[in-house]
Design an enzyme around this catalytic site. Structure first.
Site, PDB file in Angstrom:
ATOM      1  CB  SER A 143      28.850 -55.655 -40.341  1.00 42.63           C
ATOM      2  OG  SER A 143      27.673 -55.235 -40.996  1.00 42.63           O
ATOM      3  CE1 TYR A 156      30.913 -50.708 -42.186  1.00 40.53           C
ATOM      4  CE2 TYR A 156      29.313 -52.350 -42.874  1.00 40.53           C
ATOM      5  CZ  TYR A 156      29.893 -51.588 -41.881  1.00 40.53           C
ATOM      6  OH  TYR A 156      29.456 -51.720 -40.575  1.00 40.53           O
TER       7      TYR A 156
HETATM    8  P1  NAD Z   1      30.421 -44.722 -34.753  1.00 38.54           P
HETATM    9  O1  NAD Z   1      30.648 -43.840 -35.919  1.00 38.54           O
HETATM   10  O2  NAD Z   1      29.438 -44.341 -33.704  1.00 38.54           O
HETATM   11  O3  NAD Z   1      31.813 -45.022 -34.005  1.00 38.54           O
HETATM   12  C1  NAD Z   1      32.981 -45.311 -34.720  1.00 38.54           C
HETATM   13  C2  NAD Z   1      34.167 -45.150 -33.805  1.00 38.54           C
HETATM   14  O4  NAD Z   1      35.356 -45.407 -34.573  1.00 38.54           O
HETATM   15  C3  NAD Z   1      34.317 -43.721 -33.253  1.00 38.54           C
HETATM   16  O5  NAD Z   1      34.826 -43.779 -31.924  1.00 38.54           O
HETATM   17  C4  NAD Z   1      35.363 -43.110 -34.182  1.00 38.54           C
HETATM   18  O6  NAD Z   1      36.080 -42.031 -33.604  1.00 38.54           O
HETATM   19  C5  NAD Z   1      36.258 -44.313 -34.404  1.00 38.54           C
HETATM   20  N1  NAD Z   1      37.124 -44.186 -35.569  1.00 38.54           N
HETATM   21  C6  NAD Z   1      36.795 -43.926 -36.857  1.00 38.54           C
HETATM   22  N2  NAD Z   1      37.912 -43.852 -37.608  1.00 38.54           N
HETATM   23  C7  NAD Z   1      38.951 -44.089 -36.779  1.00 38.54           C
HETATM   24  C8  NAD Z   1      40.366 -44.152 -36.949  1.00 38.54           C
HETATM   25  N3  NAD Z   1      40.949 -43.938 -38.153  1.00 38.54           N
HETATM   26  N4  NAD Z   1      41.137 -44.407 -35.874  1.00 38.54           N
HETATM   27  C9  NAD Z   1      40.578 -44.592 -34.640  1.00 38.54           C
HETATM   28  N5  NAD Z   1      39.253 -44.546 -34.421  1.00 38.54           N
HETATM   29  C10 NAD Z   1      38.458 -44.304 -35.478  1.00 38.54           C
HETATM   30  O7  NAD Z   1      30.067 -46.146 -35.394  1.00 38.54           O
HETATM   31  P2  NAD Z   1      29.384 -47.464 -34.791  1.00 38.54           P
HETATM   32  O8  NAD Z   1      28.097 -47.639 -35.481  1.00 38.54           O
HETATM   33  O9  NAD Z   1      29.462 -47.500 -33.314  1.00 38.54           O
HETATM   34  O10 NAD Z   1      30.362 -48.558 -35.424  1.00 38.54           O
HETATM   35  C11 NAD Z   1      31.302 -49.286 -34.668  1.00 38.54           C
HETATM   36  C12 NAD Z   1      31.620 -50.576 -35.405  1.00 38.54           C
HETATM   37  O11 NAD Z   1      30.440 -51.352 -35.535  1.00 38.54           O
HETATM   38  C13 NAD Z   1      32.152 -50.367 -36.819  1.00 38.54           C
HETATM   39  O12 NAD Z   1      33.181 -51.307 -37.083  1.00 38.54           O
HETATM   40  C14 NAD Z   1      30.941 -50.638 -37.681  1.00 38.54           C
HETATM   41  O13 NAD Z   1      31.297 -51.091 -38.960  1.00 38.54           O
HETATM   42  C15 NAD Z   1      30.276 -51.740 -36.880  1.00 38.54           C
HETATM   43  N6  NAD Z   1      28.859 -51.920 -37.176  1.00 38.54           N
HETATM   44  C16 NAD Z   1      27.962 -50.908 -36.980  1.00 38.54           C
HETATM   45  C17 NAD Z   1      26.635 -51.123 -37.294  1.00 38.54           C
HETATM   46  C18 NAD Z   1      25.582 -50.078 -37.102  1.00 38.54           C
HETATM   47  O14 NAD Z   1      24.441 -50.287 -37.536  1.00 38.54           O
HETATM   48  N7  NAD Z   1      25.884 -48.958 -36.453  1.00 38.54           N
HETATM   49  C19 NAD Z   1      26.226 -52.369 -37.809  1.00 38.54           C
HETATM   50  C20 NAD Z   1      27.165 -53.346 -37.993  1.00 38.54           C
HETATM   51  C21 NAD Z   1      28.483 -53.135 -37.664  1.00 38.54           C
END
Ligand code: NAD
Length: 261
Positions: A143, A156
């Site tokens: 991130s 985070y």
């Molecule tokens: P999201 O909430 O849409 O998806 C998260 C996924 O992780 C889901 O499939 C959920 O079921 C799974 N998950 C959560 N806890 C879990 C566990 N204990 N075991 C197995 N699966 C689990 O989120 P997203 O925005 O798609 O985020 C995905 C990644 O991208 C994360 O690591 C997040 O930190 C990173 N990220 C997101 C953003 C953003 O703006 N959305 C920015 C930077 C980084």
């Protein structure tokens, strides 16, 4: 089809970025092991859609990424059912927003476990298989919060800085093995994880969801666009391609200028 006859595990692929990455890797010919939480019928529909995206197979394993034994089982079962483990995308993640002095200890523990330690555990289990095969791609979804901090996101920010450290440390150990380890650093992506933050902000500041979305973007990013899961998936495909074979420990940033300013 750069991933024909190869198998990818994408953690947290029932939603958001992980789902986009899983779809793109399947389109490149990979067998895909899906993982994450959600409604069973919805997950089965996702599995079918991913299987229909390319010539490979799609399977699902509900491993909880906060539990090391379940992570080891995810990797072992992928190798047993889909034939190999060639690509691991460490994507599962959660978020909690609170001042450090009020930050619930159990949320700290959960965020470090799911957002950081899970990547160590998947790599620990998958790397021997990749080294033996002489080819592998480890992609850690970090991130902008791995590069800079924001207030009220202690766990985070710490976890994502850790993910970038882990990426570099593993990359060094992968040198000259055919395996690479790199990270992708997204800025804002409009997924359920961010939608929750937008709705919380709207309620707290008594503004509309649309206003909350715009202020969230504008506070951090000069370029007022969300990165899409599809754009991040294209970066993951690139990291699997021959063009990225000499990238070790790199950080690909897509953040609308967030960390440039
Ligand atoms: P999201 O909430 O849409 O998806 C998260 C996924 O992780 C889901 O499939 C959920 O079921 C799974 N998950 C959560 N806890 C879990 C566990 N204990 N075991 C197995 N699966 C689990 O989120 P997203 O925005 O798609 O985020 C995905 C990644 O991208 C994360 O690591 C997040 O930190 C990173 N990220 C997101 C953003 C953003 O703006 N959305 C920015 C930077 C980084």
């Amino acid at each position: 089809m750069i991933l024909a006859n190869k198998t990818a595990i994408v953690t947290g692929s029932t939603s958001g970025i992980g789902l986009g990455v899983a779809r793109a890797l399947a389109a490149e010919g990979a067998n895909v092991m899906l993982n994450g939480f959600g409604d069973a019928a919805a997950i089965e529909q996702i599995r079918k859609d991913i299987a229909a995206t390319g010539p490979g197979k799609a399977a699902y394993h509900p491993a909880d990424m906060s539990k090391p034994a379940e992570i080891a089982d995810l990797v072992a079962r992928t190798a047993a059912t889909l034939g190999s483990v060639d690509v691991v995308v460490n994507n599962a993640g959660i978020q909690h927003v609170a001042p450090v002095e009020d930050f619930p200890v159990e949320r700290w523990d959960a965020i470090i476990a799911i957002n950081l330690s899970s990547s160590f555990h998947t790599i620990r289990a998958a790397l021997p298989l990749m080294k033996k095969a002489g080819w592998g791609r480890i992609i850690n979804i970090a991130s902008t919060h791995g590069l800079v901090a924001s207030g009220h996101k202690t766990a985070y920010v710490a976890a994502k800085h850790g993910v970038l450290g882990l990426t570099k440390a593993v990359a060094i150990e992968c040198a000259n093995t055919g395996v690479t380890c790199n990270a992708i650093c997204p800025g804002w992506v409009l997924t359920p994880l961010v939608q929750k933050q937008i709705e919380a902000r709207a309620a707290e500041q008594k503004i509309s969801v649309e206003q909350a979305r715009n202020t969230l973007l504008g506070e951090k990013q000069p370029q007022l666009q969300f990165t899409t899961p599809e754009q991040l998936a294209a970066l993951a495909v690139f990291l699997c391609s021959p063009a990225a074979a000499n990238m070790q420990g790199s950080q690909l940033v897509s953040d609308g200028g967030w960390t440039a300013q």
